[in-house]
Design an enzyme around this catalytic site. Structure first.
Site, PDB file in Angstrom:
ATOM      1  N   THR A 116       1.156  -0.615   0.079  1.00  0.00           N
ATOM      2  CA  THR A 116      -0.155   0.335   0.144  1.00  0.00           C
ATOM      3  C   THR A 116       0.968   1.336   0.198  1.00  0.00           C
ATOM      4  OG1 THR A 116      -1.491  -1.069   1.265  1.00  0.00           O
ATOM      5  CG2 THR A 116      -2.196   1.026   1.370  1.00  0.00           C
TER       6      THR A 116
ATOM      7  N   LYS B 287     -17.266   3.681   7.189  1.00  0.00           N
ATOM      8  CA  LYS B 287     -17.113   3.431   8.352  1.00  0.00           C
ATOM      9  C   LYS B 287     -18.067   4.809   9.286  1.00  0.00           C
ATOM     10  CE  LYS B 287     -13.208   3.414  12.017  1.00  0.00           C
ATOM     11  NZ  LYS B 287     -11.595   3.918  11.046  1.00  0.00           N
TER      12      LYS B 287
ATOM     13  N   ILE C 269       1.108  -6.878   3.232  1.00  0.00           N
ATOM     14  CA  ILE C 269       0.552  -7.108   4.477  1.00  0.00           C
ATOM     15  C   ILE C 269      -1.137  -6.098   3.742  1.00  0.00           C
ATOM     16  CG2 ILE C 269      -0.087  -5.886   6.759  1.00  0.00           C
ATOM     17  CD1 ILE C 269       2.627  -6.289   7.461  1.00  0.00           C
TER      18      ILE C 269
ATOM     19  N   LEU D 210       5.017   1.062   7.054  1.00  0.00           N
ATOM     20  CA  LEU D 210       5.471   0.209   7.759  1.00  0.00           C
ATOM     21  C   LEU D 210       6.598   0.556   8.041  1.00  0.00           C
ATOM     22  CD1 LEU D 210       3.378  -3.455   7.451  1.00  0.00           C
ATOM     23  CD2 LEU D 210       3.151  -1.202   8.477  1.00  0.00           C
TER      24      LEU D 210
ATOM     25  N   GLU E   3      -8.970  -2.977   6.251  1.00  0.00           N
ATOM     26  CA  GLU E   3      -8.160  -2.056   6.546  1.00  0.00           C
ATOM     27  C   GLU E   3      -8.847  -0.985   6.638  1.00  0.00           C
ATOM     28  OE1 GLU E   3      -6.280  -4.317   4.680  1.00  0.00           O
ATOM     29  OE2 GLU E   3      -4.273  -3.954   5.425  1.00  0.00           O
TER      30      GLU E   3
HETATM   31  C1  LIG Z   1      -2.605  -6.226  12.701  1.00  0.00           C
HETATM   32  C2  LIG Z   1      -2.446  -5.410  11.541  1.00  0.00           C
HETATM   33  C3  LIG Z   1      -3.778  -4.189  11.173  1.00  0.00           C
HETATM   34  C4  LIG Z   1      -3.576  -3.312  10.464  1.00  0.00           C
HETATM   35  N1  LIG Z   1      -4.548  -2.228  10.331  1.00  0.00           N
HETATM   36  C5  LIG Z   1      -4.894  -1.704   9.877  1.00  0.00           C
HETATM   37  C6  LIG Z   1      -5.800  -0.451   9.388  1.00  0.00           C
HETATM   38  O1  LIG Z   1      -6.596  -0.602  10.166  1.00  0.00           O
HETATM   39  N2  LIG Z   1      -6.209   0.796   8.735  1.00  0.00           N
HETATM   40  C7  LIG Z   1      -4.728   0.944   8.575  1.00  0.00           C
HETATM   41  O2  LIG Z   1      -4.335   2.150   8.165  1.00  0.00           O
HETATM   42  N3  LIG Z   1      -3.661   0.481   8.805  1.00  0.00           N
HETATM   43  C8  LIG Z   1      -3.612  -0.542   9.165  1.00  0.00           C
HETATM   44  N4  LIG Z   1      -2.562  -2.060   9.118  1.00  0.00           N
HETATM   45  C9  LIG Z   1      -1.124  -1.383   8.474  1.00  0.00           C
HETATM   46  C10 LIG Z   1      -1.624  -1.623   6.816  1.00  0.00           C
HETATM   47  O3  LIG Z   1      -2.038  -2.983   6.286  1.00  0.00           O
HETATM   48  C11 LIG Z   1       0.039  -1.511   5.798  1.00  0.00           C
HETATM   49  O4  LIG Z   1       0.127   0.219   6.679  1.00  0.00           O
HETATM   50  C12 LIG Z   1      -0.165  -1.031   4.941  1.00  0.00           C
HETATM   51  O5  LIG Z   1      -0.846  -2.153   4.683  1.00  0.00           O
HETATM   52  C13 LIG Z   1       1.149  -0.507   4.241  1.00  0.00           C
HETATM   53  O6  LIG Z   1       2.176  -1.487   4.172  1.00  0.00           O
HETATM   54  P1  LIG Z   1       3.681  -0.898   3.405  1.00  0.00           P
HETATM   55  O7  LIG Z   1       2.980  -0.768   1.571  1.00  0.00           O
HETATM   56  O8  LIG Z   1       4.731  -0.322   3.961  1.00  0.00           O
HETATM   57  O9  LIG Z   1       4.060  -2.462   3.894  1.00  0.00           O
HETATM   58  P2  LIG Z   1       4.230  -3.706   3.694  1.00  0.00           P
HETATM   59  O10 LIG Z   1       2.562  -4.429   2.860  1.00  0.00           O
HETATM   60  O11 LIG Z   1       4.958  -5.256   4.218  1.00  0.00           O
HETATM   61  O12 LIG Z   1       4.412  -4.164   1.575  1.00  0.00           O
HETATM   62  C14 LIG Z   1       6.061  -4.036   1.416  1.00  0.00           C
HETATM   63  C15 LIG Z   1       6.766  -3.704   0.212  1.00  0.00           C
HETATM   64  O13 LIG Z   1       8.345  -4.414  -0.157  1.00  0.00           O
HETATM   65  C16 LIG Z   1       8.860  -4.699  -0.693  1.00  0.00           C
HETATM   66  N5  LIG Z   1       9.625  -5.748   0.176  1.00  0.00           N
HETATM   67  C17 LIG Z   1      10.496  -5.885   1.071  1.00  0.00           C
HETATM   68  N6  LIG Z   1      11.925  -6.221   1.292  1.00  0.00           N
HETATM   69  C18 LIG Z   1      11.900  -5.911   0.001  1.00  0.00           C
HETATM   70  C19 LIG Z   1      13.237  -6.128  -0.656  1.00  0.00           C
HETATM   71  N7  LIG Z   1      14.851  -6.615  -0.106  1.00  0.00           N
HETATM   72  N8  LIG Z   1      13.421  -5.957  -1.877  1.00  0.00           N
HETATM   73  C20 LIG Z   1      12.314  -5.293  -2.754  1.00  0.00           C
HETATM   74  N9  LIG Z   1      11.162  -5.667  -2.174  1.00  0.00           N
HETATM   75  C21 LIG Z   1      10.673  -5.692  -0.980  1.00  0.00           C
HETATM   76  C22 LIG Z   1       7.571  -6.257  -0.836  1.00  0.00           C
HETATM   77  O14 LIG Z   1       7.189  -7.227  -1.383  1.00  0.00           O
HETATM   78  C23 LIG Z   1       6.667  -5.506  -0.496  1.00  0.00           C
HETATM   79  O15 LIG Z   1       5.782  -5.200  -1.660  1.00  0.00           O
HETATM   80  C24 LIG Z   1      -2.588  -3.097  10.508  1.00  0.00           C
HETATM   81  C25 LIG Z   1      -1.413  -3.401   9.869  1.00  0.00           C
HETATM   82  C26 LIG Z   1      -1.428  -4.747  11.018  1.00  0.00           C
HETATM   83  C27 LIG Z   1       0.123  -5.271  10.678  1.00  0.00           C
END
Ligand SMILES: Cc1cc2nc3c(=O)[nH]c(=O)nc-3n(C[C@H](O)[C@H](O)[C@H](O)COP(=O)(O)OP(=O)(O)OC[C@H]3O[C@@H](n4cnc5c(N)ncnc54)[C@H](O)[C@@H]3O)c2cc1C
Length: 535
Positions: free
Chosen positions: A18, A82, A48, A341, A52
């Protein structure tokens, strides 16, 4: 004087979750598509997505900026509305009688600068009302228990609302939007980064052996923190002294909306060692148990979660996630900015992470640098992000600190032993004295469109009192000035009656949440059939 600086020409975004796709689309649009952007994601780590919940400004500050109307993105993300959060069993365990309260969106009115909440508190402390806080102060509370839509069938918006959706579908939707507009996408697992003599990253290197050069790198690699943790080893500011939860088990459940309707709120039910989220999506729900590994085992948590959902959870897969509530000391180091994250995470009670993503992007654009980065821009950005996360951390910690349960060690330790941050302590002392907490700086109509003031004053008196009055953590005395101001008390009583009248009208006027969403999904389907674009 001539500007000798050159502009940033290339950005590499690490991560296709995301955060990665929100960053790519928001930055591209905000810079008029003048910068080459490449999103690199690994096929190994899936992003992840747990179902959400968000807050209202995702429309005004994110989708509207991209020019994508709600009617288009909502159906594509399995989205629902919501109206707020229903907190169940935070006063007492279910077996001791339960009870619930609501955290509702919108601002409650002021009477000569006194919030209606103070009038409710005085009436309540003096035994003049028994009606719960949210039901007294918001007509929209009627829509919660009746599963009503915040919009009329013709689309007219009647209440403030936010959204629930599937974050994986959001990433996919934005990816298609981005690629169609020239943003590059690469699948490669990054293994190392190369730096210049000043510690700036010059390129990231993939498993394929390919080097990806850029002027600016955005680390959206999730909890793995490819640049911020692995390369820069930026110190963590841990919140484990006031937020005890560190595990989640996520479970998707099938739903029958035609038969059962769709709730227009998130549910957060307190259990023995944490709480369960229930997020209604259009045709399923995203659910899970957020708990503390100090107070239960993974197996006991799974058993407790299965018991909570009963037969519906039989044979359904569960996914375990470890997390830490924390931020980094700095989110922007050298020419690398971490977002999502990778930058920070707070246990998800108030659904803040996706808000953190677009709020960080908003701040990044305001401080967007040229190639030779002025450290003042970095410092300003880092200061804003730290303020945002810490302010939210206080608000979430308050839910646990003031919960009335004492039936398990988890709840006892929360109440008596966890640290109350100094900034929260100040707020709670103010509340106990009867003073309002944080006045809103904009009125109810303009609260969500004015992002700048919302960012600075995110949780206001209304939000604090929904939780504090809801859970029964009341002031020792009413707001002292009200003892002299019968006129304000009388005006408050008129407002309460008007709110009740409006609630009764809304009950008749509003369609059910399911009726409204079904119409929205069907018209999106017709639209895509007519244009030949399959949703
Ligand atoms: C239990 C839980 C409940 C949640 N509930 C909510 C909610 O209700 N509301 C809300 O706003 N948010 C919520 N969140 C948070 C939300 O799901 C995340 O903030 C959101 O999806 C963003 O994630 P991200 O993109 O930062 O990380 P991720 O989704 O983990 O994506 C990381 C990306 O990085 C890539 N990557 C990692 N390492 C490498 C590498 N070495 N080389 C190339 N690519 C790499 C992966 O392939 C992936 O594409 C929740 C999270 C959790 C854990």
């Amino acid at each position: 004087m001539q500007n000798t600086q050159t502009n940033i020409k290339e950005i590499v975004i690490i991560g296709g979750g995301t955060a990665g796709w929100m960053a790519a689309t928001y930055i591209a649009q905000s810079l008029n598509f003048k910068v080459k952007i490449t999103v690199i994601e690994s096929a190994d780590h899936g992003p992840i997505g747990v179902g959400e919940a968000t807050i209202p400004t995702i429309k005004t500050e994110f989708f509207d900026r991209l020019g994508i109307p709600e009617e288009e993105w909502m159906p594509k993300l399995g989205g629902t509305y919501k109206l707020g959060i229903k907190y169940a069993n935070w006063r007492k365990a279910a077996e001791n009688g339960g009870e619930h309260y609501y955290h509702v969106f919108g601002e409650i009115p002021l009477i000569d600068e006194v919030p209606l909440s103070s009038v409710w508190i005085k009436n309540y402390l003096e035994g003049k009302t028994k009606k719960p806080f949210a039901e007294s102060c918001f007509s929209s509370s009627v829509a919660f228990e009746n599963y009503l839509s915040p919009r009329l069938m013709d689309g007219t918006k009647v209440q403030h609302y936010a959204y629930h959706f599937d974050a994986l579908m959001l990433a996919k939707f934005l990816k298609e939007w981005a690629i169609a507009r020239g943003i590059h996408h690469v699948v490669d697992k990054l293994t190392t980064a190369e730096q210049d003599e000043h510690g700036q990253v010059t390129c990231v290197v993939g498993e394929s052996g390919k080097k990806y050069h850029a002027d600016l790198f955005i680390d959206c690699s999730g909890f793995s923190g490819f640049l911020i943790d692995k390369l820069y080893q930026e110190p963590i500011v841990s919140f484990s002294d006031c937020l005890l939860t560190d595990r989640a088990i996520a479970i998707n459940l099938p739903e029958n909306p035609e038969r059962d309707g769709i709730r227009s709120y998130t549910t957060a039910t307190a259990l023995k060692a944490g709480w369960v989220w229930e997020i209604p999506l259009y045709s399923r729900s995203g659910n899970g148990y957020v708990y503390s590994s100090q107070f239960t085992t993974d197996q006991a948590a799974q058993d407790e979660l299965r018991k909570h959902f009963g037969k519906r959870a039989d044979h359904m897969d569960m996914r375990s996630i470890k997390f830490q509530s924390r931020r980094h000391q700095r989110s922007w180091i050298k020419n690398c900015v971490s977002i999502g994250l990778a930058s920070s995470f707070l246990e998800p009670l108030e659904s803040s992470t996706i808000y953190f993503i677009y709020a960080s992007l908003y701040q990044l654009i305001k401080c967007f640098p040229q190639k030779n980065i002025d450290p003042v821009l970095r410092d300003k950005f880092n200061h804003k992000i730290n303020f945002m996360v810490d302010d939210n951390k206080d608000f979430i910690a308050m839910h646990f600190k003031t919960a009335q349960r004492e039936d398990t060690d988890f709840w006892k330790v929360n109440k008596y032993e966890t640290k109350t941050p100094d900034s929260l302590d100040l707020i709670l002392r103010k509340h106990k004295s009867g003073l309002p907490i944080k006045r809103p700086t904009v009125d109810n109509q303009n609260i969500y469109p004015t992002f700048k003031s919302l960012f600075q004053n995110f949780w206001t008196e209304t939000n604090y009192q929904c939780i504090l009055c809801g859970v029964g953590y009341l002031p020792n005395n009413p707001y002292p000035i009200l003892n002299y101001r019968d006129d304000i008390m009388a005006a408050g009583d008129v407002l309460f009656k008007n709110i009740e009248k409006r609630a009764n009208e809304l009950k008749k006027l509003l369609p059910t949440h399911y009726q409204y969403l079904k119409q929205q999904v069907e018209s999106a389907k017709k639209e895509s059939e007519a244009t030949g674009i399959v949703a």
